[in-house]
Design a protein around this motif. Structure first.
Motif, PDB file in Angstrom:
ATOM      1  N   SER A   1      -3.842   4.721 -10.039  1.00 28.36           N
ATOM      2  CA  SER A   1      -2.788   4.031  -9.291  1.00 28.36           C
ATOM      3  C   SER A   1      -3.309   3.244  -8.088  1.00 28.36           C
ATOM      4  CB  SER A   1      -1.751   5.052  -8.787  1.00 28.36           C
ATOM      5  OG  SER A   1      -1.002   5.581  -9.850  1.00 28.36           O
ATOM      6  N   TYR A   2      -4.560   3.503  -7.680  1.00 23.40           N
ATOM      7  CA  TYR A   2      -4.995   3.032  -6.367  1.00 23.40           C
ATOM      8  C   TYR A   2      -5.645   1.655  -6.379  1.00 23.40           C
ATOM      9  CZ  TYR A   2      -4.092   7.908  -5.330  1.00 23.40           C
ATOM     10  OH  TYR A   2      -3.487   9.131  -5.213  1.00 23.40           O
ATOM     11  N   CYS A   3      -4.826   0.648  -6.557  1.00 19.11           N
ATOM     12  CA  CYS A   3      -5.287  -0.738  -6.452  1.00 19.11           C
ATOM     13  C   CYS A   3      -4.868  -1.281  -5.090  1.00 19.11           C
ATOM     14  CB  CYS A   3      -4.677  -1.586  -7.559  1.00 19.11           C
ATOM     15  SG  CYS A   3      -5.016  -3.332  -7.360  1.00 19.11           S
ATOM     16  N   PHE A   4      -5.821  -1.455  -4.191  1.00 19.11           N
ATOM     17  CA  PHE A   4      -5.520  -1.933  -2.848  1.00 19.11           C
ATOM     18  C   PHE A   4      -6.182  -3.273  -2.512  1.00 19.11           C
ATOM     19  CE2 PHE A   4      -5.318   2.779  -2.411  1.00 19.11           C
ATOM     20  CZ  PHE A   4      -3.981   2.883  -2.100  1.00 19.11           C
ATOM     21  N   CYS A   5      -7.233  -3.642  -3.221  1.00 19.80           N
ATOM     22  CA  CYS A   5      -8.029  -4.801  -2.804  1.00 19.80           C
ATOM     23  C   CYS A   5      -7.630  -6.114  -3.464  1.00 19.80           C
ATOM     24  CB  CYS A   5      -9.510  -4.531  -3.075  1.00 19.80           C
ATOM     25  SG  CYS A   5     -10.237  -3.329  -1.935  1.00 19.80           S
TER      26      CYS A   5
ATOM     27  N   PHE B   1       0.834  -1.207   0.000  1.00 24.73           N
ATOM     28  CA  PHE B   1       0.000   0.000   0.000  1.00 24.73           C
ATOM     29  C   PHE B   1       0.864   1.250   0.000  1.00 24.73           C
ATOM     30  CE2 PHE B   1      -3.655  -2.339   2.429  1.00 24.73           C
ATOM     31  CZ  PHE B   1      -3.886  -3.110   1.304  1.00 24.73           C
ATOM     32  N   SER B   2       1.920   1.238   0.802  1.00 25.65           N
ATOM     33  CA  SER B   2       2.806   2.409   0.901  1.00 25.65           C
ATOM     34  C   SER B   2       3.573   2.628  -0.397  1.00 25.65           C
ATOM     35  CB  SER B   2       3.780   2.231   2.066  1.00 25.65           C
ATOM     36  OG  SER B   2       3.089   2.140   3.289  1.00 25.65           O
ATOM     37  N   ALA B   3       3.931   1.522  -1.074  1.00 24.17           N
ATOM     38  CA  ALA B   3       4.609   1.652  -2.364  1.00 24.17           C
ATOM     39  C   ALA B   3       3.674   2.305  -3.383  1.00 24.17           C
ATOM     40  CB  ALA B   3       5.069   0.290  -2.863  1.00 24.17           C
ATOM     41  N   THR B   4       2.407   1.920  -3.347  1.00 28.98           N
ATOM     42  CA  THR B   4       1.413   2.516  -4.250  1.00 28.98           C
ATOM     43  C   THR B   4       1.266   4.008  -3.980  1.00 28.98           C
ATOM     44  OG1 THR B   4       0.180   0.454  -4.497  1.00 28.98           O
ATOM     45  CG2 THR B   4      -1.023   2.500  -4.908  1.00 28.98           C
TER      46      THR B   4
ATOM     47  N   VAL C   1     -19.888  16.205  -8.191  1.00 27.12           N
ATOM     48  CA  VAL C   1     -20.445  14.855  -8.339  1.00 27.12           C
ATOM     49  C   VAL C   1     -19.790  14.129  -9.513  1.00 27.12           C
ATOM     50  CG1 VAL C   1     -22.544  13.532  -8.835  1.00 27.12           C
ATOM     51  CG2 VAL C   1     -22.653  15.519  -7.321  1.00 27.12           C
ATOM     52  N   VAL C   2     -19.607  14.830 -10.618  1.00 29.14           N
ATOM     53  CA  VAL C   2     -19.001  14.208 -11.800  1.00 29.14           C
ATOM     54  C   VAL C   2     -17.562  13.784 -11.499  1.00 29.14           C
ATOM     55  CG1 VAL C   2     -18.385  14.514 -14.223  1.00 29.14           C
ATOM     56  CG2 VAL C   2     -20.467  15.555 -13.333  1.00 29.14           C
ATOM     57  N   VAL C   3     -16.813  14.639 -10.813  1.00 29.11           N
ATOM     58  CA  VAL C   3     -15.433  14.297 -10.444  1.00 29.11           C
ATOM     59  C   VAL C   3     -15.413  13.057  -9.559  1.00 29.11           C
ATOM     60  CG1 VAL C   3     -13.405  15.058  -9.148  1.00 29.11           C
ATOM     61  CG2 VAL C   3     -14.542  16.643 -10.700  1.00 29.11           C
ATOM     62  N   LEU C   4     -16.331  12.983  -8.608  1.00 24.07           N
ATOM     63  CA  LEU C   4     -16.401  11.819  -7.715  1.00 24.07           C
ATOM     64  C   LEU C   4     -16.722  10.552  -8.503  1.00 24.07           C
ATOM     65  CD1 LEU C   4     -16.307  10.670  -4.857  1.00 24.07           C
ATOM     66  CD2 LEU C   4     -18.732  11.241  -4.619  1.00 24.07           C
ATOM     67  N   ILE C   5     -17.633  10.644  -9.463  1.00 29.19           N
ATOM     68  CA  ILE C   5     -17.975   9.484 -10.296  1.00 29.19           C
ATOM     69  C   ILE C   5     -16.754   8.998 -11.076  1.00 29.19           C
ATOM     70  CG2 ILE C   5     -19.313   8.744 -12.311  1.00 29.19           C
ATOM     71  CD1 ILE C   5     -21.564  10.599 -11.334  1.00 29.19           C
ATOM     72  N   VAL C   6     -16.004   9.932 -11.646  1.00 26.80           N
ATOM     73  CA  VAL C   6     -14.796   9.581 -12.402  1.00 26.80           C
ATOM     74  C   VAL C   6     -13.786   8.872 -11.497  1.00 26.80           C
ATOM     75  CG1 VAL C   6     -12.775  10.530 -13.602  1.00 26.80           C
ATOM     76  CG2 VAL C   6     -15.065  11.393 -14.128  1.00 26.80           C
ATOM     77  N   ILE C   7     -13.594   9.393 -10.299  1.00 26.32           N
ATOM     78  CA  ILE C   7     -12.624   8.817  -9.360  1.00 26.32           C
ATOM     79  C   ILE C   7     -13.054   7.406  -8.947  1.00 26.32           C
ATOM     80  CG2 ILE C   7     -11.651   9.018  -7.033  1.00 26.32           C
ATOM     81  CD1 ILE C   7     -11.816  12.095  -7.413  1.00 26.32           C
ATOM     82  N   ILE C   8     -14.312   7.240  -8.561  1.00 23.46           N
ATOM     83  CA  ILE C   8     -14.804   5.926  -8.116  1.00 23.46           C
ATOM     84  C   ILE C   8     -14.699   4.907  -9.249  1.00 23.46           C
ATOM     85  CG2 ILE C   8     -16.856   4.641  -7.394  1.00 23.46           C
ATOM     86  CD1 ILE C   8     -17.732   7.129  -5.840  1.00 23.46           C
ATOM     87  N   PHE C   9     -15.121   5.303 -10.458  1.00 21.43           N
ATOM     88  CA  PHE C   9     -15.064   4.387 -11.597  1.00 21.43           C
ATOM     89  C   PHE C   9     -13.627   3.958 -11.875  1.00 21.43           C
ATOM     90  CE2 PHE C   9     -14.462   3.898 -16.232  1.00 21.43           C
ATOM     91  CZ  PHE C   9     -15.229   2.757 -16.422  1.00 21.43           C
ATOM     92  N   THR C  10     -12.691   4.902 -11.837  1.00 19.29           N
ATOM     93  CA  THR C  10     -11.286   4.602 -12.135  1.00 19.29           C
ATOM     94  C   THR C  10     -10.686   3.682 -11.074  1.00 19.29           C
ATOM     95  OG1 THR C  10     -11.099   6.813 -13.115  1.00 19.29           O
ATOM     96  CG2 THR C  10      -9.056   5.608 -12.740  1.00 19.29           C
ATOM     97  N   VAL C  11     -10.936   3.977  -9.801  1.00 21.29           N
ATOM     98  CA  VAL C  11     -10.404   3.146  -8.717  1.00 21.29           C
ATOM     99  C   VAL C  11     -10.980   1.731  -8.794  1.00 21.29           C
ATOM    100  CG1 VAL C  11     -10.368   2.820  -6.210  1.00 21.29           C
ATOM    101  CG2 VAL C  11      -9.937   5.088  -7.171  1.00 21.29           C
ATOM    102  N   PHE C  12     -12.267   1.623  -9.089  1.00 23.86           N
ATOM    103  CA  PHE C  12     -12.883   0.298  -9.225  1.00 23.86           C
ATOM    104  C   PHE C  12     -12.222  -0.485 -10.356  1.00 23.86           C
ATOM    105  CE2 PHE C  12     -15.985  -2.410 -11.414  1.00 23.86           C
ATOM    106  CZ  PHE C  12     -16.327  -3.285 -10.381  1.00 23.86           C
ATOM    107  N   LEU C  13     -12.057   0.146 -11.511  1.00 20.19           N
ATOM    108  CA  LEU C  13     -11.508  -0.541 -12.674  1.00 20.19           C
ATOM    109  C   LEU C  13     -10.051  -0.934 -12.483  1.00 20.19           C
ATOM    110  CD1 LEU C  13     -12.204  -1.471 -15.545  1.00 20.19           C
ATOM    111  CD2 LEU C  13     -11.459   0.771 -16.375  1.00 20.19           C
TER     112      LEU C  13
END
Length: 566
Positions: free
Chosen positions: A499-503, A207-210, A447-459
């Motif tokens: 960059s945020y793949c944690f799961c 996680f810290s490396a990410t 709201v649009v920025v949040l949608i973009v962030i959530i979609f990207t992190v999920f993918l």
């Protein structure tokens, strides 16, 4: 797996069994064929528009990148043969996407990081940091997080994670010998899996490396991807994503996220704020355990020996590179590149870019010696005093050539080719996507920025970070133009989020490293990564909306700059 190991004997083979066996063995090939054929519907009626062929490539490459049915780098070559055949871009134009300034910065950062690894300097920094910070679980975990984060700012995330694996194992085994914890436990099937404490330490490393990777432009390939995509889509824009401005935004944001993730880990695994819980009691270390940990670290430091001339040379050259990156053209004062251009009477600032620094430092690392005995050629009085072997350079090319992940360069190039082809000058796919997303025009920007962030992190939990950035960032910038917002804002939001793949372990090699090394079950990694995932989404949302406009005032400029509307 039993389909390949079970002895069928003389039992008749059913069609269902053969079909199931075929699918399990050849699912990658099936995906390749099916996706290519099904997606032909995009270009119908035949022969299709140019934008539809660009979309065809985008969809195929996205599916191939997510499923990895063919190697990631091989998928990146699709534009090389599709675009010229459909008169989208010439072969020369496509090929130029695969070698440019951003590519050389990426290559240079990998080579500079390789010099640190070859010399062992990163291991010395890690051990001394642990020695200085302390040996309780709270202090050790903090040291692991901070050191891995700092190293990952300059080295590839996977290398930073891999570096910490033997250190973590050494310390955990010391505590296990003192009967303070167990490194492994058994699941219901009797298999050895990582204990909660082991999961905590190893997940903290990846996680810290990410998180550390976002700290500088060269920290991870994803940063250079969204920088390059922005510059290709808006060539007339000023150079906003310079080394100083990038780090001015990313470093405070990185530190806050790292501290929040550390807080999550100590609450989740060390019983912080729950002093009577089992986890809090298990986190206490006796004096004997602390002394044993100190001895282990001291022994590892002793084994490294004194600081070598090789490490000093790496430190000097790496430090010089960082200084030159930051002072090239910082805009808050006149940089060295500005002075050179002024002296040579060159008005175009784009002549000297970060690739000049990256490749210059790499050349010096391959040219300068790593051993002092080269000077014996000057001081020797007798034949026996002369050096008997070749003087190695600071960076060994043979080792570098064998270990460097060259294929990642093509991954960036494939994304740049897609981004270039999607522009109005070639196919106009960006405008088509913008029309499709026009329904979001009336939605609030936050709201649009949040949608973009959530979609990207999920993918990005399911696919390569660089591949996700190549697909999502151009769409985000197109969306920004459609809703009359600055594309730089959406570039940063989607770029950092990629960059945020944690799961899941499949999203980034660092997760795979710790999962395989420590035998961490996927479900345990998901449980550990849920907190950091939520933290990264919220922290990114707040940072890009509130802090990014301070670093880049143009984000809130009204009306939009001319480069953002053309």
């Amino acid at each position: 797996m039993h389909l390949f190991t079970k002895d069928p004997g003389n039992d008749p083979v059913t069609i269902a069994f053969k079909l199931k066996r075929f699918v399990l063995a050849h699912w990658k090939g099936i995906i390749c064929v099916v996706v290519v054929l099904v997606c032909l519907a995009i270009v119908m009626p035949w022969p299709g528009e140019k934008w539809s062929w660009c979309l065809y490539c985008l969809v195929i490459m996205a599916v191939f990148w997510v499923t990895e049915c063919v190697p990631l780098a091989v998928t990146s070559f699709v534009p090389v043969f599709v675009f010229p055949l459909r008169e989208i871009m010439t072969t020369q134009e496509v090929a130029e996407c695969y070698i440019n300034d951003t590519m050389f910065v990426f290559l240079g950062s990998l080579i500079m990081a390789a010099a640190v690894e070859q010399s062992g300097l990163h291991m010395r920094i890690s051990l001394y940091a642990i020695k200085i910070i302390g040996y309780s679980h709270y202090k050790l975990l903090f040291a692991m997080c901070m050191v891995t984060m700092f190293v990952s700012m300059w080295l590839v995330n996977t290398a930073a994670t891999t570096m910490m694996v033997p250190i973590i194992f050494a310390l955990l085994r010391v505590f296990e010998d003192q009967k303070l914890l167990t490194v492994y436990e058994k699941n219901k099937d009797g298999e050895q899996i990582a204990s909660d404490m082991t999961t905590c330490y190893f997940c903290a490393a990846t996680f810290s490396a990410t998180i550390g990777g976002i700290g500088t432009l060269v920290g991870t390939g994803t940063n250079l991807v969204f920088k390059g995509l922005f510059e290709r889509q808006f060539p007339k824009a000023d150079e906003f994503l310079t080394f100083p401005k990038f780090s001015a935004f990313s470093v405070p944001y990185m530190i806050i996220m790292e501290l929040l993730i550390y807080f999550w880990l100590i609450v989740r695994y060390l019983g912080f704020l729950r002093p009577r819980s089992k986890k809090a009691k298990a986190a206490k270390i006796s004096k004997a355990g602390l002394d044993a940990a100190k001895k282990t670290v001291a022994k590892n430091i002793k084994d490294l020996g004194r600081l070598s001339f090789w490490e000093i040379m790496v430190l000097i050259l790496f430090g010089l590179g960082i200084a030159l990156f930051f002072s090239r053209s910082p805009e808050i004062f006149s940089g060295w590149a500005d002075k050179v251009l002024e002296f040579l009477e060159i008005k175009e600032k784009r002549y000297i870019r970060d690739s000049v620094v990256a490749m210059g430092i790499c050349f010096m690392m391959l040219f300068l010696p790593s051993k002092l005995f080269i000077f014996k050629n000057c001081t020797a009085k007798f034949h026996d005093d002369l050096p008997k072997r070749r003087v190695p350079s600071v960076l060994d090319w043979v080792t570098l050539n064998r270990t460097l992940p060259w294929s990642f360069m093509y991954l960036l190039g494939g994304g740049f080719a897609l981004s270039t082809a999607a522009k109005k000058d070639y196919t106009g796919l960006n405008e088509k996507i913008g029309d499709f997303l026009s329904g979001l025009k009336d939605a609030p920007n936050v709201v649009v920025v949040l949608i973009v962030i959530i979609f990207t992190v999920f993918l990005t939990n399911f696919a390569s970070n660089v591949a996700v950035a190549n697909v999502v960032v151009p769409i985000g910038m197109t969306l920004a133009k459609m809703i009359n917002k600055n594309p730089l804002l959406y570039n940063i939001a989607a770029g950092f989020s990629a960059s945020y793949c944690f799961c899941l372990p499949v999203g980034t090699p660092g997760n795979l490293v710790v999962q395989s090394a420590a035998k961490i079950p996927t479900m345990k990694m998901i449980q550990a990564g849920l907190g950091p995932t939520v933290i990264s989404i919220l922290a990114t949302w707040v940072a890009v909306l509130l802090y990014a406009p301070i670093i880049w005032p143009v984000i809130n400029a009204s009306p939009l700059p001319e480069w953002a509307t053309t």
